[in-house]
Design an enzyme around this catalytic site. Structure first.
Site, mmCIF file in Angstrom:
data_model
loop_
_atom_site.group_PDB
_atom_site.id
_atom_site.type_symbol
_atom_site.label_atom_id
_atom_site.label_comp_id
_atom_site.label_asym_id
_atom_site.label_seq_id
_atom_site.Cartn_x
_atom_site.Cartn_y
_atom_site.Cartn_z
ATOM 1 C CE1 TYR A 48 -3.777 2.393 0.503
ATOM 2 C CE2 TYR A 48 -2.470 3.306 2.292
ATOM 3 C CZ TYR A 48 -3.544 3.398 1.430
ATOM 4 O OH TYR A 48 -4.385 4.471 1.492
ATOM 5 C CG ASP A 62 -3.054 13.192 4.337
ATOM 6 O OD1 ASP A 62 -3.026 13.422 3.117
ATOM 7 O OD2 ASP A 62 -3.762 12.299 4.855
ATOM 8 C CG ASP A 91 -4.966 12.518 -1.400
ATOM 9 O OD1 ASP A 91 -5.007 11.640 -0.521
ATOM 10 O OD2 ASP A 91 -4.028 13.329 -1.481
ATOM 11 C CG HIS A 116 -7.975 4.593 -1.698
ATOM 12 N ND1 HIS A 116 -8.070 5.834 -1.121
ATOM 13 C CD2 HIS A 116 -6.929 3.982 -1.092
ATOM 14 C CE1 HIS A 116 -7.125 5.967 -0.191
ATOM 15 N NE2 HIS A 116 -6.410 4.864 -0.172
ATOM 16 C CD GLU A 118 -9.639 11.291 0.470
ATOM 17 O OE1 GLU A 118 -9.665 12.269 1.247
ATOM 18 O OE2 GLU A 118 -8.760 10.416 0.486
ATOM 19 C CB CYS A 126 -5.766 12.675 8.586
ATOM 20 S SG CYS A 126 -5.702 11.043 9.372
ATOM 21 N NE ARG A 161 -10.607 8.239 3.068
ATOM 22 C CZ ARG A 161 -9.503 8.762 3.604
ATOM 23 N NH1 ARG A 161 -8.318 8.269 3.275
ATOM 24 N NH2 ARG A 161 -9.577 9.775 4.435
ATOM 25 C CG ASN A 213 -7.020 3.152 7.320
ATOM 26 O OD1 ASN A 213 -5.908 2.691 7.544
ATOM 27 N ND2 ASN A 213 -7.253 4.449 7.298
#
Length: 297
Positions: A48, A62, A91, A116, A118, A126, A161, A213
């Site tokens: 990953y 992040d 992202d 992925h 989101e 985050c 996600r 996760n």
């Protein structure tokens, strides 16, 4: 040696087989190619690449500051050294749905097996911090459809996600997840589920396979892989674990050097030269060199 002998399409097919096996795919995070090689050596099923880790390694928070080219470049460096499928955190797709389409095309070209996307707004946060916001569900559906339609390899895995658990509750998150699955997402990444009960509910009510996760210091109980498998998860990621451990170790030894003037007391906590050379297959390079340059003047 030098790079994986498997093509990107072969790695994508390998991930598809793993997802159909009935055994959870374990994907520790790799912050460098060398870590990916160790992940493969120890028998895991995938690697990953975390957006949070790439950001941190660049000295950034992040919050969506990294670019597509930065993430794709690091992902390619990691993917090329391992026969394992590589899953990459992309992202929000680096822009509008058209950008998500470009993202999946670039990741395919770089040998990646899965990405992925989101449903947070930019600037993102985050997944285990408060203060997040999510885009309307229909906007995320367009993002997912753009990625699904743009892929050329049908084995490229598109993971959607959702960060809606903390904002719209478990029911709202499940409703969104099913819309994303209907849009073509192969896997649903249900971020920040709290415990086994929530995993059980999500697994029974979401129509697509799930990704778990298991990040540290967050909102989710750290459940063992076999328990997550029993609860219905198909993939489990450990996104920041290796970076956290490495940075703690680096800080400890630097502190020792600062205080004592030497690293001697830390030698037993280090990877030895022999262990590093074994992981790098150093001797095979020597053999290749001798076999190629075997002529005499």
């Amino acid at each position: 040696m030098l790079f994986s002998m498997l093509s990107g399409s072969e790695k994508r097919a390998k991930l598809r087989v793993g997802l159909k096996s009935g055994t959870i795919v374990r994907a520790p995070g790799a912050f460098s190619p060398l870590v990916a090689m160790e992940i493969e050596r120890l028998g895991f099923e995938a690697v990953y690449v975390s957006g949070a880790v790439i950001s941190a390694d660049l000295g950034l928070p992040d919050i969506g500051l990294t670019t597509l080219t930065e993430v794709a470049g690091r992902a390619e460096q990691i993917a090329r050294v391992t026969d394992l499928p590589t899953i990459v955190d992309c992202d929000t797709g680096f822009g509008e749905p058209m950008s998500a389409a470009r993202t999946i095309r670039m990741m395919e070209e770089h040998g990646i097996a899965a990405i992925h996307l989101e449903d947070q707004i930019n600037p993102k946060r985050c997944g285990h911090l408060d203060g997040k916001s999510v885009i309307p569900a229909d906007e995320m559906v367009r993002r997912v459809k753009a990625a699904v339609d743009a892929r050329r390899d049908p084995n490229m895995v598109v993971i959607a996600r959702t960060d809606a658990r903390a904002i719209e509750g478990l029911t709202g998150m499940i409703e969104r997840a099913n819309l994303y699955a209907e849009a073509g997402a192969d896997i649903i990444f249900a971020e920040a589920l709290k415990d086994a009960d929530e995993w059980s509910t999500a697994s029974s009510d979401i129509t697509a396979p799930l990704l778990a996760n298991m990040t540290e210091f967050g909102k989710s109980d750290l459940l063992p892989a076999n328990e997550l498998q029993a609860l219905g998860a198909s993939i489990v990621i450990y996104p920041v674990t290796t970076l956290r451990v490495a940075m703690k170790a680096a800080g400890d030894v630097l502190n020792e050097i600062s205080e004592t003037g030497t690293q001697r007391a830390a030698l037993d906590r280090m990877q030895t030269r022999e262990q590093l050379y074994d992981l790098l297959q150093y001797e095979r390079y020597n053999t290749l060199d001798r076999d190629i340059f075997n002529f005499k003047l």
